[in-house]
Design a protein around this motif. Structure first.
Motif, mmCIF file in Angstrom:
data_model
loop_
_atom_site.group_PDB
_atom_site.id
_atom_site.type_symbol
_atom_site.label_atom_id
_atom_site.label_comp_id
_atom_site.label_asym_id
_atom_site.label_seq_id
_atom_site.Cartn_x
_atom_site.Cartn_y
_atom_site.Cartn_z
ATOM 1 N N SER A 189 -37.074 3.956 22.694
ATOM 2 C CA SER A 189 -37.664 5.277 22.463
ATOM 3 C C SER A 189 -37.197 6.274 23.518
ATOM 4 C CB SER A 189 -39.198 5.196 22.506
ATOM 5 O OG SER A 189 -39.695 4.644 21.323
ATOM 6 N N ARG A 203 -35.363 -4.747 21.162
ATOM 7 C CA ARG A 203 -35.845 -3.389 21.424
ATOM 8 C C ARG A 203 -37.320 -3.355 21.840
ATOM 9 N NH1 ARG A 203 -31.979 0.157 20.324
ATOM 10 N NH2 ARG A 203 -30.468 -0.227 18.682
ATOM 11 N N GLN A 236 -35.270 8.844 21.259
ATOM 12 C CA GLN A 236 -36.119 10.001 20.938
ATOM 13 C C GLN A 236 -35.944 11.146 21.932
ATOM 14 O OE1 GLN A 236 -37.263 6.758 19.724
ATOM 15 N NE2 GLN A 236 -36.428 7.869 18.001
HETATM 16 P P1 TYD Z 1 -31.741 -1.767 15.217
HETATM 17 O O1 TYD Z 1 -32.129 -2.643 16.363
HETATM 18 O O2 TYD Z 1 -30.354 -1.280 15.200
HETATM 19 O O3 TYD Z 1 -32.119 -2.508 13.886
HETATM 20 P P2 TYD Z 1 -31.249 -2.756 12.567
HETATM 21 O O4 TYD Z 1 -30.328 -3.857 12.938
HETATM 22 O O5 TYD Z 1 -32.327 -3.130 11.584
HETATM 23 O O6 TYD Z 1 -30.564 -1.450 12.249
HETATM 24 O O7 TYD Z 1 -32.792 -0.542 15.251
HETATM 25 C C1 TYD Z 1 -32.941 0.365 14.227
HETATM 26 C C2 TYD Z 1 -32.859 1.786 14.719
HETATM 27 O O8 TYD Z 1 -34.110 2.220 15.257
HETATM 28 C C3 TYD Z 1 -31.839 2.050 15.798
HETATM 29 O O9 TYD Z 1 -30.943 3.066 15.339
HETATM 30 C C4 TYD Z 1 -32.625 2.592 16.945
HETATM 31 C C5 TYD Z 1 -33.887 3.103 16.326
HETATM 32 N N1 TYD Z 1 -35.063 3.120 17.228
HETATM 33 C C6 TYD Z 1 -35.473 4.313 17.800
HETATM 34 O O10 TYD Z 1 -34.868 5.367 17.577
HETATM 35 N N2 TYD Z 1 -36.556 4.334 18.609
HETATM 36 C C7 TYD Z 1 -37.275 3.213 18.901
HETATM 37 O O11 TYD Z 1 -38.272 3.259 19.646
HETATM 38 C C8 TYD Z 1 -36.841 1.981 18.298
HETATM 39 C C9 TYD Z 1 -37.593 0.718 18.566
HETATM 40 C C10 TYD Z 1 -35.728 1.982 17.472
#
Ligand code: TYD
Length: 209
Positions: free
Chosen positions: A105, A100, A109
């Motif tokens: 975002s 990511r 978002q």
């Molecule tokens: P994820 O890669 O799924 O990590 P994990 O395996 O720890 O759950 O990411 C976590 C969540 O963060 C995912 O639902 C997307 C969200 N996210 C945003 O909403 N905006 C962002 O800018 C980033 C980097 C992540």
């Protein structure tokens, strides 16, 4: 920045897309090829990323707009911090693979803030370091949801089928908006993991040689 800088490779996808598996597989291949690599992720496990994660799970209460700006701040810290910042790694010739970056975002978002505003909020990151490639693992949201249900008992903030469909659409909207500035590689994530790995490898191999 000189030509010897490492490559910055970013993986994107909806939750349950299998991108974390592919991050690992690519990292292992690069290690076998004796490349210097660093594997990282967002939100980071640094101070700002940890705050954002706790807000996402509801452990700390915050407005979605606050979370959106924290993701942007976490990203700048991810790039510029002195301890393990992406920019200093790349300058040392280390290839950085991130699970990511800012397209997350733009996709996530934008369900509560206009996408243009999210892009603006991340402009410093974009101007500091655009990925050499954004690899999007494109999977059917229903398949991704079924995987998540099996794996986790506590689903996170964005982990339901309607939101996942919306996020996937937003990714494509963002890719279209930024097609002139960004290098985007879309990979069919419904394929077998070995095939996905190979397709990614064929592309990255070209990038590194
Ligand atoms: P994820 O890669 O799924 O990590 P994990 O395996 O720890 O759950 O990411 C976590 C969540 O963060 C995912 O639902 C997307 C969200 N996210 C945003 O909403 N905006 C962002 O800018 C980033 C980097 C992540």
């Amino acid at each position: 920045m000189n030509n010897n800088r490492g490559k910055f490779i970013v993986f994107e996808g909806i939750d349950g897309s299998g991108k974390s598996t592919q991050v690992k597989r690519l990292a292992n291949r690069l290690i076998k090829e004796k490349k210097n690599i660093c594997k990282t992720f967002e939100p980071t496990d640094g101070p700002i990323g940890s705050l954002a994660r706790q807000m996402m799970t509801g452990r700390i209460k915050a407005d979605n707009k606050t979370i959106a700006l924290l993701f942007a701040a976490d990203r700048i810290d991810h790039l510029l911090n002195d301890i393990n910042g992406i920019v200093s790694m790349l300058k040392k010739g280390i290839n950085v693979i991130s699970d990511r970056y800012y397209f997350s975002s733009y996709a996530y978002q934008s369900s509560y803030i206009k996408m243009e505003r999210i892009i603006e909020a991340n402009i410093i990151s974009a101007q500091t370091m655009r990925p050499d490639v954004n690899i999007f693992i494109d999977i059917n949201p229903q398949t991704a949801f079924n995987r998540l249900k099996k794996k986790r008992s506590l689903l996170e903030l964005y982990e339901n089928i309607t939101d996942m469909q919306k996020v996937r659409k937003s990714y494509f909207k963002a890719f279209d908006k930024l097609k002139n500035e960004e290098k985007i590689l879309i990979i069919d994530g419904n394929d077998a993991p070995d095939n996905i790995e190979l397709k990614i490898w064929n592309n990255i191999n070209k990038l590194l040689t």
